[in-house]
Design an enzyme around this catalytic site. Structure first.
Site, PDB file in Angstrom:
ATOM      1  N   CYS A   1      42.759  38.763  37.425  1.00  0.00           N
ATOM      2  CA  CYS A   1      41.664  39.273  37.423  1.00  0.00           C
ATOM      3  C   CYS A   1      41.165  40.007  36.228  1.00  0.00           C
ATOM      4  O   CYS A   1      39.961  40.406  36.086  1.00  0.00           O
ATOM      5  CB  CYS A   1      41.517  40.717  38.761  1.00  0.00           C
ATOM      6  SG  CYS A   1      42.258  39.839  40.264  1.00  0.00           S
TER       7      CYS A   1
ATOM      8  N   HIS B   1      36.592  45.396  37.543  1.00  0.00           N
ATOM      9  CA  HIS B   1      37.036  44.171  38.116  1.00  0.00           C
ATOM     10  C   HIS B   1      36.613  45.203  39.905  1.00  0.00           C
ATOM     11  O   HIS B   1      37.398  46.544  40.093  1.00  0.00           O
ATOM     12  CB  HIS B   1      38.158  44.270  37.807  1.00  0.00           C
ATOM     13  CG  HIS B   1      38.976  42.879  38.953  1.00  0.00           C
ATOM     14  ND1 HIS B   1      38.504  42.708  39.555  1.00  0.00           N
ATOM     15  CD2 HIS B   1      39.961  43.578  39.452  1.00  0.00           C
ATOM     16  CE1 HIS B   1      39.300  41.647  40.627  1.00  0.00           C
ATOM     17  NE2 HIS B   1      40.340  42.549  40.704  1.00  0.00           N
TER      18      HIS B   1
ATOM     19  N   ASN C   1      36.197  40.528  46.764  1.00  0.00           N
ATOM     20  CA  ASN C   1      37.021  40.600  45.272  1.00  0.00           C
ATOM     21  C   ASN C   1      37.128  38.756  45.058  1.00  0.00           C
ATOM     22  O   ASN C   1      37.876  38.524  45.593  1.00  0.00           O
ATOM     23  CB  ASN C   1      38.870  41.053  45.741  1.00  0.00           C
ATOM     24  CG  ASN C   1      39.253  40.764  44.362  1.00  0.00           C
ATOM     25  OD1 ASN C   1      39.012  40.304  43.579  1.00  0.00           O
ATOM     26  ND2 ASN C   1      40.921  41.514  44.261  1.00  0.00           N
TER      27      ASN C   1
END
Length: 351
Positions: free
Chosen positions: A131, A278, A308
Site C-alpha cells: 500500500c 493511504h 481500500n
C-alpha cells in the site's frame, strides 16, 4: 531542478458495489461496515479486467492532462487518446506499483502498459511495496529522471484488481477492498526545489519493518509456498491480514512519517494544505490524527466512495483533489503510505 506533477488520472471499473449489496452476500450490514471502516461503496472489476486495463485508463487520463487536454475523459475518448499518445512519446520512465499484477513475476505489468501506450523510449518496471507503493514509486521515478540529464518525463501508476485475490467469505478483509487505478505524470523542470518559489517533490522518507512480513500477505503462488503439480486448489490465491496488528503498525507509522517530514523540512502542520494518507480504514486515519495530535480535517479522505485500493489509493485521491480544485498550484501536501511489507513512507510535494 524540480520534479513537478503535471498530470493526474484515475480509473475504476463500471460496477459499483454498495455495502447493502455486499451485505446480502456475507454476514454483515451497511451500518457495521460504515462504523468499522468508513466505507460505503467499492468498485469491482469484471472477469475480463486485469490490472493493466485499469492502469492503462488511468495513465491515459494523466497523460492527456499533461498534454493540455481539458475535455471529458469519458465522452471525448478519441481526443483524449490522441493527447495521451502525444505525451506517451515523451516518457522516459514508467514505474507501476501493484499487489495484483497481470502475471506472477514476468512480464511486469508496467511493460504491458508501456506497449499498449506506445511509449517506445520509456523504461518500464514494476515496484512491490504494498500500500506504500505509490510513495516509493514517486521517489524511484524522480531518482531515475535525476540520474540522467536527457530524461525529463516519468509516469507513475498505482493499479489494483484486489477483488480477484480477495476471500469473499472473510468479513475482516472483503469489506475493505476495492479495485481501481491512479496515475501521475512527473516532469523534470528548471524550477527550484529549494528556497523561494520551490516546486515539485521536496522530500521523501522511506521505511520498512520486515519483521512483520506475514502481517499482510498473499501467501500462495510464489516460490515460498508454490502451487505444486497435481495439487487440488480449492480456493484462489488470496490476501490474508492480521487486522489488529496492521492497525497498531499503521497508526504509529503514519505518525512517524508526518513528524519526520515536518521536522526535516522545518515546517509546521499549519503549512500543509492537506495530508493525503493511504485510504486503508477510517479508524486508522482517525487513530493516526489523534496519535499525532492534529485535526482529522487536515486529512483528505475518500474511503466512502472507493474503499481500500491498496497502491492505488493515494494517486486516486490526488486526481480527485486535482480535478475538483481541492489542491491548487503552490499548495504544500504530504502523502502518507503504510501497508504490506511492512513498508511505509511519505512524500512532501509543492503542487
Amino acid at each position: 531542478m524540480a520534479f513537478e506533477f503535471i498530470g493526474t488520472g484515475r480509473a475504476v471499473p463500471s460496477r459499483k458495489v454498495s455495502n447493502s449489496e455486499l451485505a446480502a452476500q456475507i454476514n454483515t450490514s451497511d451500518e457495521w461496515i460504515r462504523s468499522h471502516t468508513g466505507i460505503g461503496n467499492r468498485y469491482i472489476a469484471g472477469e475480463d479486467c486485469a490490472c493493466s486495463d485499469l492502469a492503462l485508463e488511468a495513465a491515459k487520463n494523466a497523460l492527456a492532462m499533461a498534454a493540455g487536454f481539458n475535455g471529458n475523459n469519458e465522452t471525448d475518448t478519441a481526443e483524449r487518446d490522441r493527447a495521451a499518445a502525444e505525451m506517451a512519446e515523451k516518457l522516459d520512465v514508467i514505474v507501476l506499483t501493484t499487489a495484483s499484477a497481470d502475471f506472477v513475476g514476468c512480464p511486469s505489468t508496467a511493460c504491458v502498459v508501456q506497449g499498449r501506450l506506445g511509449a517506445k523510449k520509456a523504461a518500464a518496471m514494476d515496484l512491490a511495496a504494498g500500500c506504500t507503493g505509490f510513495v516509493y514509486s514517486v521517489e524511484t521515478a524522480a531518482g531515475l529522471l535525476n540520474i540522467r540529464p536527457e530524461r525529463t518525463h516519468a509516469l507513475v501508476i498505482g493499479s489494483e484488481v484486489l477483488s480477484k485475490i480477495t476471500n469473499w467469505e472473510d468479513r475482516g478483509t472483503c469489506v475493505l477492498l476495492g479495485d481501481g487505478a491512479g496515475a501521475a505524470v512527473i516532469e523534470k523542470t528548471g524550477a527550484p526545489s529549494e528556497g523561494n518559489g520551490k516546486r515539485g517533490l521536496l522530500r521523501t522518507v522511506l521505511y520498512a519493518d520486515g519483521t512483520g512480513w506475514d502481517t499482510l500477505i498473499i501467501r500462495r503462488g510464489g516460490t515460498r509456498y508454490p502451487i505444486k503439480k497435481g495439487e487440488v486448489v480449492n480456493e484462489p490465491i488470496q490476501v490474508e491480514m492480521k487486522g489488529q496488528e496492521v492497525y497498531s503498525f499503521a497508526v504509529k507509522a503514519a505518525a512517524e512519517i508526518v513528524n519526520t517530514l515536518l521536522k526535516a523540512e522545518g515546517i509546521s502542520i499549519d503549512d500543509l494544505a492537506w495530508i493525503v494518507p493511504h485510504q486503508a480504514n477510517y479508524r486508522i486515519i482517525q487513530g493516526a490524527a489523534r496519535y499525532i495530535g492534529i485535526p482529522l480535517e487536515k486529512f483528505f479522505i475518500n474511503l466512502e466512495e472507493y474503499a481500500n485500493t491498496s497502491a492505488a489509493t493515494i494517486p486516486i485521491a490526488l486526481d480527485e483533489m486535482n480535478r475538483t480544485g481541492k489542491i491548487n498550484r503552490g499548495d504544500l501536501i504530504m502523502t502518507v503510505g503504510f501497508g504490506g511489507g511492512l513498508a511505509y513512507g511519505g512524500n512532501l510535494i509543492v503542487w
